[in-house]
Motif scaffolding. Structure first.
Motif, PDB file in Angstrom:
ATOM      1  N   GLN A  65      28.273  55.936  67.624  1.00 34.11           N
ATOM      2  CA  GLN A  65      29.393  56.832  67.901  1.00 34.11           C
ATOM      3  C   GLN A  65      29.478  57.199  69.386  1.00 34.11           C
ATOM      4  OE1 GLN A  65      31.489  56.433  65.453  1.00 34.11           O
ATOM      5  NE2 GLN A  65      31.870  58.592  65.111  1.00 34.11           N
ATOM      6  N   SER A  66      28.337  57.257  70.043  1.00 29.44           N
ATOM      7  CA  SER A  66      28.335  57.590  71.469  1.00 29.44           C
ATOM      8  C   SER A  66      28.484  56.348  72.352  1.00 29.44           C
ATOM      9  CB  SER A  66      27.052  58.338  71.836  1.00 29.44           C
ATOM     10  OG  SER A  66      25.909  57.531  71.600  1.00 29.44           O
ATOM     11  N   ASP A  67      28.821  55.206  71.745  1.00 27.25           N
ATOM     12  CA  ASP A  67      29.101  53.949  72.450  1.00 27.25           C
ATOM     13  C   ASP A  67      27.870  53.379  73.154  1.00 27.25           C
ATOM     14  OD1 ASP A  67      30.748  51.842  73.081  1.00 27.25           O
ATOM     15  OD2 ASP A  67      31.592  52.770  74.870  1.00 27.25           O
ATOM     16  N   ASN A 111      16.369  56.102  62.326  1.00 24.28           N
ATOM     17  CA  ASN A 111      16.873  56.131  60.961  1.00 24.28           C
ATOM     18  C   ASN A 111      18.397  56.013  60.950  1.00 24.28           C
ATOM     19  OD1 ASN A 111      17.919  58.652  61.630  1.00 24.28           O
ATOM     20  ND2 ASN A 111      16.277  59.781  60.623  1.00 24.28           N
ATOM     21  N   THR A 112      18.983  56.165  59.770  1.00 23.89           N
ATOM     22  CA  THR A 112      20.424  55.943  59.623  1.00 23.89           C
ATOM     23  C   THR A 112      21.252  56.816  60.561  1.00 23.89           C
ATOM     24  OG1 THR A 112      20.202  55.259  57.311  1.00 23.89           O
ATOM     25  CG2 THR A 112      22.365  56.065  58.010  1.00 23.89           C
ATOM     26  N   MET A 113      21.038  58.125  60.521  1.00 23.43           N
ATOM     27  CA  MET A 113      21.895  59.010  61.299  1.00 23.43           C
ATOM     28  C   MET A 113      21.691  58.851  62.805  1.00 23.43           C
ATOM     29  SD  MET A 113      23.882  60.183  59.148  1.00 23.43           S
ATOM     30  CE  MET A 113      24.830  61.053  60.406  1.00 23.43           C
ATOM     31  N   VAL A 114      20.455  58.606  63.222  1.00 20.76           N
ATOM     32  CA  VAL A 114      20.211  58.382  64.657  1.00 20.76           C
ATOM     33  C   VAL A 114      20.949  57.131  65.123  1.00 20.76           C
ATOM     34  CG1 VAL A 114      18.445  57.773  66.357  1.00 20.76           C
ATOM     35  CG2 VAL A 114      18.003  59.604  64.704  1.00 20.76           C
ATOM     36  N   THR A 115      20.871  56.064  64.340  1.00 21.39           N
ATOM     37  CA  THR A 115      21.524  54.811  64.721  1.00 21.39           C
ATOM     38  C   THR A 115      23.040  54.948  64.701  1.00 21.39           C
ATOM     39  OG1 THR A 115      19.643  53.649  63.730  1.00 21.39           O
ATOM     40  CG2 THR A 115      21.562  52.327  64.301  1.00 21.39           C
ATOM     41  N   TYR A 116      23.555  55.603  63.670  1.00 24.23           N
ATOM     42  CA  TYR A 116      25.005  55.806  63.585  1.00 24.23           C
ATOM     43  C   TYR A 116      25.513  56.647  64.748  1.00 24.23           C
ATOM     44  CZ  TYR A 116      29.526  57.468  61.920  1.00 24.23           C
ATOM     45  OH  TYR A 116      30.855  57.789  61.824  1.00 24.23           O
ATOM     46  N   GLN A 117      24.805  57.713  65.080  1.00 16.52           N
ATOM     47  CA  GLN A 117      25.228  58.559  66.203  1.00 16.52           C
ATOM     48  C   GLN A 117      25.138  57.814  67.531  1.00 16.52           C
ATOM     49  OE1 GLN A 117      22.657  61.919  65.549  1.00 16.52           O
ATOM     50  NE2 GLN A 117      23.862  62.639  63.803  1.00 16.52           N
ATOM     51  N   THR A 118      24.177  56.892  67.633  1.00 11.52           N
ATOM     52  CA  THR A 118      24.083  56.062  68.831  1.00 11.52           C
ATOM     53  C   THR A 118      25.307  55.159  68.948  1.00 11.52           C
ATOM     54  OG1 THR A 118      21.670  56.097  68.665  1.00 11.52           O
ATOM     55  CG2 THR A 118      22.623  54.410  70.070  1.00 11.52           C
ATOM     56  N   GLY A 172      37.037  51.722  54.155  1.00  8.94           N
ATOM     57  CA  GLY A 172      38.187  52.561  54.467  1.00  8.94           C
ATOM     58  C   GLY A 172      37.820  53.828  55.211  1.00  8.94           C
ATOM     59  N   GLU A 173      36.758  54.497  54.775  1.00  9.19           N
ATOM     60  CA  GLU A 173      36.385  55.759  55.396  1.00  9.19           C
ATOM     61  C   GLU A 173      35.741  55.574  56.765  1.00  9.19           C
ATOM     62  OE1 GLU A 173      36.980  59.195  54.155  1.00  9.19           O
ATOM     63  OE2 GLU A 173      38.449  57.691  53.554  1.00  9.19           O
ATOM     64  N   MET A 174      34.947  54.523  56.945  1.00  9.39           N
ATOM     65  CA  MET A 174      34.358  54.288  58.261  1.00  9.39           C
ATOM     66  C   MET A 174      35.442  53.945  59.279  1.00  9.39           C
ATOM     67  SD  MET A 174      31.285  55.053  57.805  1.00  9.39           S
ATOM     68  CE  MET A 174      30.846  54.737  59.501  1.00  9.39           C
ATOM     69  N   ARG A 175      36.462  53.258  58.829  1.00  6.49           N
ATOM     70  CA  ARG A 175      37.593  52.952  59.720  1.00  6.49           C
ATOM     71  C   ARG A 175      38.352  54.227  60.067  1.00  6.49           C
ATOM     72  NH1 ARG A 175      41.131  48.727  56.966  1.00  6.49           N
ATOM     73  NH2 ARG A 175      39.493  47.298  57.701  1.00  6.49           N
ATOM     74  N   ARG A 176      38.503  55.102  59.086  1.00  6.23           N
ATOM     75  CA  ARG A 176      39.296  56.314  59.300  1.00  6.23           C
ATOM     76  C   ARG A 176      38.551  57.354  60.132  1.00  6.23           C
ATOM     77  NH1 ARG A 176      40.014  61.338  57.101  1.00  6.23           N
ATOM     78  NH2 ARG A 176      38.295  61.019  55.620  1.00  6.23           N
ATOM     79  N   VAL A 177      37.306  57.640  59.766  1.00  5.48           N
ATOM     80  CA  VAL A 177      36.609  58.747  60.423  1.00  5.48           C
ATOM     81  C   VAL A 177      35.769  58.308  61.625  1.00  5.48           C
ATOM     82  CG1 VAL A 177      36.491  60.007  58.256  1.00  5.48           C
ATOM     83  CG2 VAL A 177      34.531  58.638  58.961  1.00  5.48           C
ATOM     84  N   GLY A 178      35.390  57.031  61.658  1.00  8.89           N
ATOM     85  CA  GLY A 178      34.494  56.591  62.722  1.00  8.89           C
ATOM     86  C   GLY A 178      35.066  55.574  63.677  1.00  8.89           C
ATOM     87  N   GLN A 179      36.301  55.093  63.399  1.00 14.39           N
ATOM     88  CA  GLN A 179      36.869  54.009  64.211  1.00 14.39           C
ATOM     89  C   GLN A 179      35.920  52.811  64.243  1.00 14.39           C
ATOM     90  OE1 GLN A 179      40.179  54.171  65.689  1.00 14.39           O
ATOM     91  NE2 GLN A 179      40.060  55.730  64.095  1.00 14.39           N
ATOM     92  N   ILE A 180      35.384  52.504  63.065  1.00  8.95           N
ATOM     93  CA  ILE A 180      34.404  51.433  62.914  1.00  8.95           C
ATOM     94  C   ILE A 180      34.900  50.468  61.835  1.00  8.95           C
ATOM     95  CG2 ILE A 180      32.086  50.905  62.034  1.00  8.95           C
ATOM     96  CD1 ILE A 180      31.201  53.588  63.306  1.00  8.95           C
TER      97      ILE A 180
END
Length: 303
Positions: free
Chosen positions: A85-87, A76-83, A121-129
């Protein structure tokens, strides 16, 4: 007299050979050190997201020659996003409204352009994405009922569905349940219900309505099943769900490592319509065609 001469020249030759060998070794080590890592393209576990992930992967391969690894259907969304984030993945497609409601846990604006700019803007700021420009696909939720349901002929949207009896048995996906604008928006329509809303895996939701376990589900306007006349889509006439545009998300470190990658990814922006997405979903879901083949045909038509 010749022996001393040979003994003086031999060390010189040996030294030159050693130096050349050392230089070659350094060059080889440098080349290995500069070898680009594979790009890992991921996706969530719905059919449309896996198709989009495959389109992105094939496009990168054909335009850059880079090695691409696939991690499609991660979760789901959070699992994929966290994946990401962990590169473990570098690139994947995501909805702008979902970035706001599920990842950032904010209430979204009603204007699609404001939602996009906030997400970028927020994904760039908080996630480096980096969030690239929209692909063209939108994912507005719709209520879906069986066309054979006697109530279907009387309703065209969710407001209409609030005025019929008997009450509905409703199912949504787990992702939809977790959205700030998911079940709360359904509640605002005051749909009569005989049971609490059920949350299930994306692969199960149409099966449940086909088997009569529920009488209404919530999907998106690009669902491949909607290409069949078996179903009727009910519009979000009050615009209570957040605007959704699909964009490619990419780790900033991945883009920085290869300046050619972002322009290549940007070539897909605006190229995938809702109609094209629905057709591709139908090819996979209804005609049982491999995702890779459907993605390849789409890219061939776009050349």
């Amino acid at each position: 007299m010749s022996f001393p001469v040979r003994s003086k020249r031999f060390p010189a030759f040996g030294s030159s050979f050693a130096i050349v060998s050392l230089l070659l070794a350094c060059l080889l080590i440098g080349a290995c050190g500069n070898k680009q890592k594979p790009i890992v393209v991921g996706s969530k576990n719905s059919t449309d997201q896996m198709i989009l992930g495959e389109i992105i992967a094939q496009h990168i391969e054909s335009r850059t020659g880079r090695t691409v690894q696939r991690r499609l259907g991660v979760g789901n969304t959070m699992v994929t996003y966290q994946t990401m984030q962990s590169d473990q993945i570098n690139v994947y497609p995501e909805f702008t409204g979902t970035m706001i409601t599920e990842i950032l846990r904010e209430q979204p604006a009603s204007d699609p352009s404001l939602v996009f700019e906030r997400a970028r803007g927020e994904m760039r700021r908080v996630g480096q994405i980096e969030v690239l420009d929209p692909l063209g696909v939108t994912g507005e939720p719709v209520g879906i009922v069986a066309a054979a349901d006697p109530r279907a002929a009387k309703i065209a949207n969710l407001s209409d569905a609030a005025g019929v009896n008997p009450g509905w048995k409703i199912a949504v996906t787990f992702d939809f349940q977790q959205r700030l604008d998911g079940v709360p928006a359904i509640t605002q329509y005051h749909l009569p219900m005989t049971d609490p809303v059920r949350a299930v895996e994306p692969a199960d939701i149409y099966r449940m309505i086909e088997q009569g376990q529920v009488s209404m589900i919530f999907g998106t306007i690009t669902d491949g099943q909607l290409a069949s006349n078996k179903w009727k889509a009910l519009a979000d006439d009050k615009k209570l769900f957040s605007p959704q545009q699909v964009c490619i998300m990419a780790r900033k470190t991945t883009l920085d490592a290869d300046p050619n990658l972002q322009p290549v990814l940007a070539e897909l922006s605006g190229k995938i319509s809702n109609e094209a997405m629905r057709r591709m979903n139908a090819e996979v879901l209804l005609n049982q065609r491999p995702i890779a083949d459907v993605a390849k045909e789409f890219l061939a038509r776009k050349k």
